[in-house]
Design a protein around this motif. Structure first.
Motif, PDB file in Angstrom:
ATOM      1  N   ALA A  19      -3.121   4.175 -14.647  1.00 37.00           N
ATOM      2  CA  ALA A  19      -2.397   5.267 -13.920  1.00 37.00           C
ATOM      3  C   ALA A  19      -2.146   4.984 -12.770  1.00 37.00           C
ATOM      4  CB  ALA A  19      -3.339   6.476 -13.987  1.00 37.00           C
ATOM      5  N   CYS A  20      -2.578   3.862 -12.238  1.00 39.00           N
ATOM      6  CA  CYS A  20      -2.556   3.365 -10.672  1.00 39.00           C
ATOM      7  C   CYS A  20      -0.985   3.385 -10.203  1.00 39.00           C
ATOM      8  CB  CYS A  20      -3.325   2.256 -10.448  1.00 39.00           C
ATOM      9  SG  CYS A  20      -2.697   0.583 -11.253  1.00 39.00           S
ATOM     10  N   THR A  21      -0.187   3.045 -10.950  1.00 37.77           N
ATOM     11  CA  THR A  21       1.349   2.649 -10.616  1.00 37.77           C
ATOM     12  C   THR A  21       1.884   3.904 -10.349  1.00 37.77           C
ATOM     13  OG1 THR A  21       1.984   2.590 -13.056  1.00 37.77           O
ATOM     14  CG2 THR A  21       1.406   0.500 -11.892  1.00 37.77           C
ATOM     15  N   ASN A  22       1.521   5.085 -10.902  1.00 40.37           N
ATOM     16  CA  ASN A  22       1.860   6.518 -10.664  1.00 40.37           C
ATOM     17  C   ASN A  22       1.227   7.220  -9.448  1.00 40.37           C
ATOM     18  OD1 ASN A  22       4.239   6.444 -12.614  1.00 40.37           O
ATOM     19  ND2 ASN A  22       2.716   6.756 -14.260  1.00 40.37           N
ATOM     20  N   ARG A  23      -0.171   7.114  -9.689  1.00 38.87           N
ATOM     21  CA  ARG A  23      -1.125   7.764  -8.764  1.00 38.87           C
ATOM     22  C   ARG A  23      -1.222   7.331  -7.379  1.00 38.87           C
ATOM     23  NH1 ARG A  23      -6.405   8.837 -12.626  1.00 38.87           N
ATOM     24  NH2 ARG A  23      -5.214  10.372 -13.862  1.00 38.87           N
ATOM     25  N   TRP A  24      -1.049   6.142  -7.159  1.00 37.43           N
ATOM     26  CA  TRP A  24      -1.493   5.283  -6.006  1.00 37.43           C
ATOM     27  C   TRP A  24      -0.420   5.719  -4.646  1.00 37.43           C
ATOM     28  CZ3 TRP A  24      -4.759   0.180  -6.783  1.00 37.43           C
ATOM     29  CH2 TRP A  24      -5.733   0.587  -7.117  1.00 37.43           C
ATOM     30  N   THR A  25      -0.298   6.961  -4.268  1.00 39.32           N
ATOM     31  CA  THR A  25       0.611   7.173  -3.260  1.00 39.32           C
ATOM     32  C   THR A  25      -0.356   7.315  -2.094  1.00 39.32           C
ATOM     33  OG1 THR A  25       0.109   9.640  -3.654  1.00 39.32           O
ATOM     34  CG2 THR A  25       2.003   8.608  -4.865  1.00 39.32           C
ATOM     35  N   VAL A  26       0.218   7.253  -0.812  1.00 39.76           N
ATOM     36  CA  VAL A  26      -0.476   7.244   0.283  1.00 39.76           C
ATOM     37  C   VAL A  26      -1.469   8.428   0.388  1.00 39.76           C
ATOM     38  CG1 VAL A  26      -0.255   7.457   2.909  1.00 39.76           C
ATOM     39  CG2 VAL A  26       1.181   5.893   1.700  1.00 39.76           C
ATOM     40  N   GLU A  52       7.640  -6.505   1.820  1.00 38.12           N
ATOM     41  CA  GLU A  52       8.986  -6.275   2.127  1.00 38.12           C
ATOM     42  C   GLU A  52       8.746  -4.458   2.145  1.00 38.12           C
ATOM     43  OE1 GLU A  52      12.126  -7.726  -0.177  1.00 38.12           O
ATOM     44  OE2 GLU A  52      11.863  -9.624   0.839  1.00 38.12           O
ATOM     45  N   ALA A  53       7.819  -3.850   1.918  1.00 38.57           N
ATOM     46  CA  ALA A  53       7.549  -2.388   1.975  1.00 38.57           C
ATOM     47  C   ALA A  53       6.243  -2.335   2.069  1.00 38.57           C
ATOM     48  CB  ALA A  53       8.132  -1.956   0.758  1.00 38.57           C
ATOM     49  N   PHE A  54       5.663  -1.144   2.484  1.00 36.92           N
ATOM     50  CA  PHE A  54       4.230  -0.933   2.597  1.00 36.92           C
ATOM     51  C   PHE A  54       3.832  -0.990   1.035  1.00 36.92           C
ATOM     52  CE2 PHE A  54       1.141   2.508   1.257  1.00 36.92           C
ATOM     53  CZ  PHE A  54       0.014   1.908   1.935  1.00 36.92           C
ATOM     54  N   GLY A  55       2.808  -1.669   0.606  1.00 32.51           N
ATOM     55  CA  GLY A  55       2.435  -2.039  -0.648  1.00 32.51           C
ATOM     56  C   GLY A  55       0.784  -2.115  -0.754  1.00 32.51           C
ATOM     57  N   ILE A  56       0.463  -1.838  -1.972  1.00 31.96           N
ATOM     58  CA  ILE A  56      -0.888  -2.055  -2.486  1.00 31.96           C
ATOM     59  C   ILE A  56      -1.040  -2.862  -3.664  1.00 31.96           C
ATOM     60  CG2 ILE A  56      -3.060  -0.885  -3.194  1.00 31.96           C
ATOM     61  CD1 ILE A  56      -1.530   1.886  -2.174  1.00 31.96           C
ATOM     62  N   GLY A  57      -1.831  -3.979  -3.539  1.00 31.91           N
ATOM     63  CA  GLY A  57      -2.063  -4.828  -4.665  1.00 31.91           C
ATOM     64  C   GLY A  57      -3.507  -5.041  -4.720  1.00 31.91           C
ATOM     65  N   TYR A  91      -2.534  10.028  -2.161  1.00 37.82           N
ATOM     66  CA  TYR A  91      -3.794  10.057  -3.020  1.00 37.82           C
ATOM     67  C   TYR A  91      -4.924   9.080  -2.668  1.00 37.82           C
ATOM     68  CZ  TYR A  91      -5.935   9.199  -7.644  1.00 37.82           C
ATOM     69  OH  TYR A  91      -6.738   8.859  -8.703  1.00 37.82           O
ATOM     70  N   MET A  92      -4.216   7.983  -2.295  1.00 38.00           N
ATOM     71  CA  MET A  92      -5.195   6.836  -1.708  1.00 38.00           C
ATOM     72  C   MET A  92      -6.155   7.273  -0.681  1.00 38.00           C
ATOM     73  SD  MET A  92      -4.825   4.162  -3.552  1.00 38.00           S
ATOM     74  CE  MET A  92      -5.444   2.695  -2.588  1.00 38.00           C
ATOM     75  N   SER A  93      -5.280   7.971   0.254  1.00 39.64           N
ATOM     76  CA  SER A  93      -6.332   8.458   1.434  1.00 39.64           C
ATOM     77  C   SER A  93      -7.395   9.649   0.798  1.00 39.64           C
ATOM     78  CB  SER A  93      -5.490   9.181   2.539  1.00 39.64           C
ATOM     79  OG  SER A  93      -4.463   8.243   2.980  1.00 39.64           O
ATOM     80  N   LYS A  94      -7.014  10.313  -0.171  1.00 40.80           N
ATOM     81  CA  LYS A  94      -7.957  11.562  -0.608  1.00 40.80           C
ATOM     82  C   LYS A  94      -8.983  10.832  -1.288  1.00 40.80           C
ATOM     83  CE  LYS A  94      -4.787  15.480   0.184  1.00 40.80           C
ATOM     84  NZ  LYS A  94      -3.994  16.489  -0.630  1.00 40.80           N
ATOM     85  N   THR A  95      -8.654  10.002  -2.268  1.00 39.77           N
ATOM     86  CA  THR A  95      -9.687   9.480  -3.277  1.00 39.77           C
ATOM     87  C   THR A  95     -10.284   8.539  -2.807  1.00 39.77           C
ATOM     88  OG1 THR A  95      -7.804   9.967  -4.844  1.00 39.77           O
ATOM     89  CG2 THR A  95      -9.603   8.425  -5.611  1.00 39.77           C
ATOM     90  N   GLY A  96      -9.660   7.508  -1.708  1.00 41.64           N
ATOM     91  CA  GLY A  96     -10.625   6.401  -1.310  1.00 41.64           C
ATOM     92  C   GLY A  96     -11.703   6.896  -0.292  1.00 41.64           C
ATOM     93  N   ARG A 100      -1.965   4.648   8.381  1.00 36.82           N
ATOM     94  CA  ARG A 100      -1.589   3.752   9.599  1.00 36.82           C
ATOM     95  C   ARG A 100      -0.757   2.547   8.952  1.00 36.82           C
ATOM     96  NH1 ARG A 100      -5.014   2.252  14.914  1.00 36.82           N
ATOM     97  NH2 ARG A 100      -6.368   4.489  15.058  1.00 36.82           N
ATOM     98  N   ALA A 101      -1.269   2.157   7.892  1.00 33.87           N
ATOM     99  CA  ALA A 101      -0.518   0.850   7.432  1.00 33.87           C
ATOM    100  C   ALA A 101       0.888   1.321   6.675  1.00 33.87           C
ATOM    101  CB  ALA A 101      -1.263   0.284   6.400  1.00 33.87           C
ATOM    102  N   ALA A 102       0.850   2.581   6.343  1.00 33.74           N
ATOM    103  CA  ALA A 102       2.292   2.812   5.963  1.00 33.74           C
ATOM    104  C   ALA A 102       3.171   3.189   6.901  1.00 33.74           C
ATOM    105  CB  ALA A 102       1.789   4.138   4.892  1.00 33.74           C
ATOM    106  N   GLU A 103       2.654   3.341   8.123  1.00 26.24           N
ATOM    107  CA  GLU A 103       3.785   3.652   9.152  1.00 26.24           C
ATOM    108  C   GLU A 103       4.258   2.504   9.692  1.00 26.24           C
ATOM    109  OE1 GLU A 103       0.887   7.201  11.074  1.00 26.24           O
ATOM    110  OE2 GLU A 103       0.953   4.983  11.945  1.00 26.24           O
TER     111      GLU A 103
END
Length: 317
Positions: A41-48, A242-247, A50-55, A90-93
């Motif tokens: 589910a990570c490819t759909n769920r891991w928005t900024v 090339e864009a804000f990203g999570i790996g 969602y990550m902020s709230k869940t992490g 911050r990283a997404a800005e």
């Protein structure tokens, strides 16, 4: 000196299963891009959001740089600590209202174990709620698992060229990442300092300072969200977000356990036999200094010829 270099695109495979990977891809010991894998589910769920709230607000140690190209040799960055949710936002800005150095500063997270001196990074332990969202491709046996590392980057961030001593999968969950790779056989052209290349800008290198770099064969791929890059051990790689990203990087021990340094929690210490060999070489070179220049040069060249004859392999390109 103008820099022109042929770029070799990595092969792409779609919908690969474990058997195909192990039989058709893995033995070649070359990097490939894997598409269409079930990553959960990570490819759909891991928005900024969602990550902020869940992490949550647990503290993470991050790299902060005033410039997009981070240099681990000259340490052009500082380490700072932030709550995970604050860091992700911050990283997404592109520009920041809250910052450490400047409004344009770049952030990079390489997640760590609870005690980095003793514990490896493992998202199932450090981020259990987020780890439930990701399904790691089972291309290795469970007992081979070494670490799973969050890598979160500001847009535009470029990381230094380096190699790892274990095989790994770079799972690009969100965002886009350009990856440039170099074969282990091209190490003589990369101006190494330990496991890192001194050539920071691989797109516009200073060929006056690094003239041999133009001989290195350049492999490249663009990872989109949901892509997975297989990076065999010892392959050099340089990444640009090339864009804000999570790996998530997943490393595993593909050699017998006794080959690895037991104190290595990052997965980047050379095998123990290699470390011993380098120490012996350093002592041999120190001994050669006792000779006059003409003799030192002659016997050094003989040593190189012996190393080539005894240790070089013709089984790799």
């Amino acid at each position: 000196m103008e820099y022109t270099q042929t770029t070799i695109s990595l092969p792409v495979y779609t919908g690969v299963d474990k058997e195909t990977f192990l039989q058709d891809i893995y033995p070649a010991r070359k990097p490939v891009v894997l598409k269409g894998l079930d990553l959960g589910a990570c490819t759909n769920r891991w928005t900024v959001d969602y990550m902020s709230k869940t992490g949550g607000s647990q503290e993470v140690k991050i790299h902060v740089s005033e410039v997009p190209q981070m240099d681990f040799i000259n340490k052009n960055f500082i380490y700072r600590t932030l709550p995970f949710d604050t860091f992700v936002e911050r990283a997404a800005e592109d520009r920041h209202t809250d910052y450490f150095i400047s409004k344009d500063e770049k952030y990079y997270l390489r997640s760590l174990g609870e005690d980095p001196r003793k514990d490896v990074a493992d998202i199932s332990k450090q981020f259990p709620q987020l780890s439930a969202d990701i399904q790691i491709p089972e291309f290795f046996e469970k007992e081979q698992f070494f670490s799973s590392v969050f890598r979160i980057s500001s847009p535009g961030l470029q990381l230094w060229t380096h190699y790892d001593v274990m095989d790994n999968l770079l799972i690009q969950v969100t965002g886009r990442k350009r990856v440039v790779l170099y074969s282990p056989r091209d190490a003589p052209y990369l101006y190494l300092s330990g496991d890192k290349s001194e050539v920071l800008d691989v797109d516009n290198p200073d060929l006056t300072k690094y003239p041999l770099f133009s001989r290195a064969r350049r492999y490249e791929c663009l990872l989109e969200a949901g892509d997975v890059l297989f990076i065999p051990a010892l392959w050099f790689h340089n990444t640009v977000a090339e864009a804000f990203g999570i790996g998530v990087n997943v490393f595993w021990k593909h050699l017998p356990p006794e080959f690895y340094d037991k104190t290595d929690t990052y997965g980047n210490k050379d095998p123990t036999a290699a470390s011993r060999a380098v120490q012996i070489l350093d002592r041999a070179l120190k001994t050669l200094e006792e000779l006059p220049e003409e003799y030192r040069d002659f016997y050094a060249r003989r040593m190189v010829l012996r190393i080539k004859a005894k240790a070089y392999s013709s089984n790799f390109e």
